[in-house]
Design a protein around this motif. Structure first.
Motif, PDB file in Angstrom:
ATOM      1  N   PHE A 219       0.839  -1.206   0.000  1.00  0.00           N
ATOM      2  CA  PHE A 219       0.000   0.000   0.000  1.00  0.00           C
ATOM      3  C   PHE A 219       0.872   1.254   0.000  1.00  0.00           C
ATOM      4  N   PHE A 220       1.896   1.256   0.836  1.00  0.00           N
ATOM      5  CA  PHE A 220       2.764   2.452   0.907  1.00  0.00           C
ATOM      6  C   PHE A 220       3.419   2.705  -0.457  1.00  0.00           C
ATOM      7  N   ALA A 221       3.869   1.628  -1.085  1.00  0.00           N
ATOM      8  CA  ALA A 221       4.505   1.770  -2.411  1.00  0.00           C
ATOM      9  C   ALA A 221       3.491   2.264  -3.437  1.00  0.00           C
ATOM     10  N   TYR A 222       2.269   1.795  -3.293  1.00  0.00           N
ATOM     11  CA  TYR A 222       1.204   2.206  -4.230  1.00  0.00           C
ATOM     12  C   TYR A 222       0.922   3.709  -4.089  1.00  0.00           C
ATOM     13  N   VAL A 223       0.803   4.161  -2.851  1.00  0.00           N
ATOM     14  CA  VAL A 223       0.536   5.592  -2.624  1.00  0.00           C
ATOM     15  C   VAL A 223       1.679   6.420  -3.216  1.00  0.00           C
ATOM     16  N   LYS A 224       2.896   5.967  -2.994  1.00  0.00           N
ATOM     17  CA  LYS A 224       4.075   6.686  -3.512  1.00  0.00           C
ATOM     18  C   LYS A 224       4.009   6.746  -5.043  1.00  0.00           C
ATOM     19  N   ALA A 225       3.707   5.599  -5.646  1.00  0.00           N
ATOM     20  CA  ALA A 225       3.651   5.550  -7.119  1.00  0.00           C
ATOM     21  C   ALA A 225       2.530   6.448  -7.654  1.00  0.00           C
ATOM     22  N   CYS A 226       1.402   6.448  -6.947  1.00  0.00           N
ATOM     23  CA  CYS A 226       0.282   7.317  -7.362  1.00  0.00           C
ATOM     24  C   CYS A 226       0.707   8.777  -7.310  1.00  0.00           C
ATOM     25  N   ARG A 227       1.332   9.142  -6.211  1.00  0.00           N
ATOM     26  CA  ARG A 227       1.737  10.553  -6.051  1.00  0.00           C
ATOM     27  C   ARG A 227       2.746  10.930  -7.135  1.00  0.00           C
ATOM     28  N   GLU A 228       3.676  10.038  -7.418  1.00  0.00           N
ATOM     29  CA  GLU A 228       4.680  10.321  -8.460  1.00  0.00           C
ATOM     30  C   GLU A 228       4.039  10.434  -9.835  1.00  0.00           C
ATOM     31  N   ALA A 229       2.908   9.710 -10.004  1.00  0.00           N
ATOM     32  CA  ALA A 229       2.215   9.759 -11.303  1.00  0.00           C
ATOM     33  C   ALA A 229       1.271  10.967 -11.389  1.00  0.00           C
ATOM     34  N   GLY A 230       1.228  11.753 -10.312  1.00  0.00           N
ATOM     35  CA  GLY A 230       0.378  12.957 -10.334  1.00  0.00           C
ATOM     36  C   GLY A 230      -1.039  12.708  -9.837  1.00  0.00           C
TER      37      GLY A 230
END
Ligand code: FAD
Length: 318
Positions: A219-230
């Motif tokens: 989940f933490f990695a997913y949130v990070k990836a989402c934020r990086e994707a805008g």
């Protein structure tokens, strides 16, 4: 009130919400109230109600032959939402799916929801019917959740399918969509799936609720990836406690999630079925506490009718 307004109002506090399934056809509202009554002490601002597409079943006809028949086994989503709002004074979030709906059906469903003062909806595609093997949209319906989001956003701007309608009443839906920390099973890879999730947000979705997961690192990695994707909208973790030993295999098969090694090891030590439940509950409590510390806007529990388990977990976390 909109789901996102609850998040804003709560500021740094982590809210709690629950998802319920309509009873099988022939069941009653009592089964829903039996699940929700004991959970109201946790003051969920909103409750999700799933939607279930028609399924094919084989039924014997008068001549003794089997006939393929289409039935909806769990109807009643909209009625349950209205009943929940009436009984508890909390907001209900109906799930609206693409499968089985033409665009016209969708528009009419949204008009009903709007007239009922239901201002939240979780827009999802829906799964394939059992005998189809892959998702097949209704003729004149949507293939992907993003198209459903676009239709809802269009109605929020006063647009209807009939272009003769001028100055149509604007709906005011807050739109949630599904997200997959371990990627959607059909997506060729994580990044492609993320790109399509971003499309849903760009089309007007206001927040994401995730598929269940058992490893918070995902989940933490997913949130990070989402934020990086805008993707900047709130991301709500969906949680389901494992309560039976066989779920070690059935949950990955049904929901395409991985079981962390530490959880598998804990369950390997179990000698009685009841002990598996204890391990699962403890795991979910720890997951919940860590997610709360991380600052998630809400913990969203898939109740699946198991009120006692969810209540035990919520008591430890809230
Ligand atoms: P989509 O966002 O449409 O994505 C489906 C797949 O297509 C993904 O692999 C995605 O990467 C890909 N994709 C998306 N857009 C495009 C595009 N433009 N071109 C090509 N590929 C694309 N199911 C129910 O039937 N009823 C429910 O009530 C229900 N509630 C749910 C609640 C939550 C929180 C979650 C996580 C799931 C829920 N589901 C429900 C299951 C859901 O319907 C399935 O997971 C379904 O297979 C995908 O739905 P989606 O909205 O994520 O689809």
């Amino acid at each position: 009130m909109k789901v996102t307004e609850y998040f804003e109002k709560a500021e740094d506090k982590t809210l709690i919400s629950f998802e319920v399934l309509p009873p099988l056809k022939g069941g009653s509202m009592k089964s829903i109230f039996d699940v929700l009554d004991p959970l109201m002490e946790f003051k969920p601002p909103f409750i999700d109600v799933t939607y279930h597409r028609e399924e094919y079943v084989y039924q014997k006809n008068a001549n003794g032959y089997y006939e393929k028949t289409s039935i909806r086994k769990r109807p009643g989503t909209v009625g349950i939402c209205a009943a929940i709002m009436h009984r508890y004074g909390v907001d209900a979030v109906p799930h609206l799916i693409c499968g089985g709906f033409t665009k016209e059906d969708t528009e009419n469903a949204l008009i009903d929801l709007n007239f009922l003062n239901i201002n939240n909806v979780l827009a999802i595609r829906g799964d394939a019917r059992k005998f189809d093997g892959r998702f097949i949209a209704e003729e004149g319906g949507h293939n992907y959740a993003v198209d459903l989001v676009k239709q809802i956003a269009h109605m929020n701007a006063g647009g209807y399918l009939d272009s003769n309608i001028e100055n149509g009443a604007r709906t005011n839906f807050c739109i949630g969509v599904a997200g997959y920390p371990e990627k959607h099973f059909e997506a060729p890879n994580f990044q492609t799936d993320l790109k399509f999730t971003k499309e849903k947000i760009d089309a007007g979705a206001d927040y994401i609720v995730t598929q269940m997961f058992f490893d918070n690192q995902n989940f933490f990695a997913y949130v990070k990836a989402c934020r990086e994707a805008g993707i900047e909208v709130p991301i709500v973790p969906g949680l389901k406690p494992l309560t039976k030993l066989y779920q070690l295999k059935s949950l990955p098969r049904m929901f395409y999630v991985n079981m962390p090694e530490a959880l598998v090891k804990e369950l390997e030590k179990v000698s009685k079925p009841a002990m598996a439940k204890e391990v699962g509950i403890e795991w979910c409590i720890e997951q919940s506490k860590e997610l709360k510390k991380f600052g998630v806007p809400c913990l969203h529990y898939y109740t699946m009718g198991d009120v006692d388990t969810i209540k035990r977990i919520a008591r430890e976390v809230y």
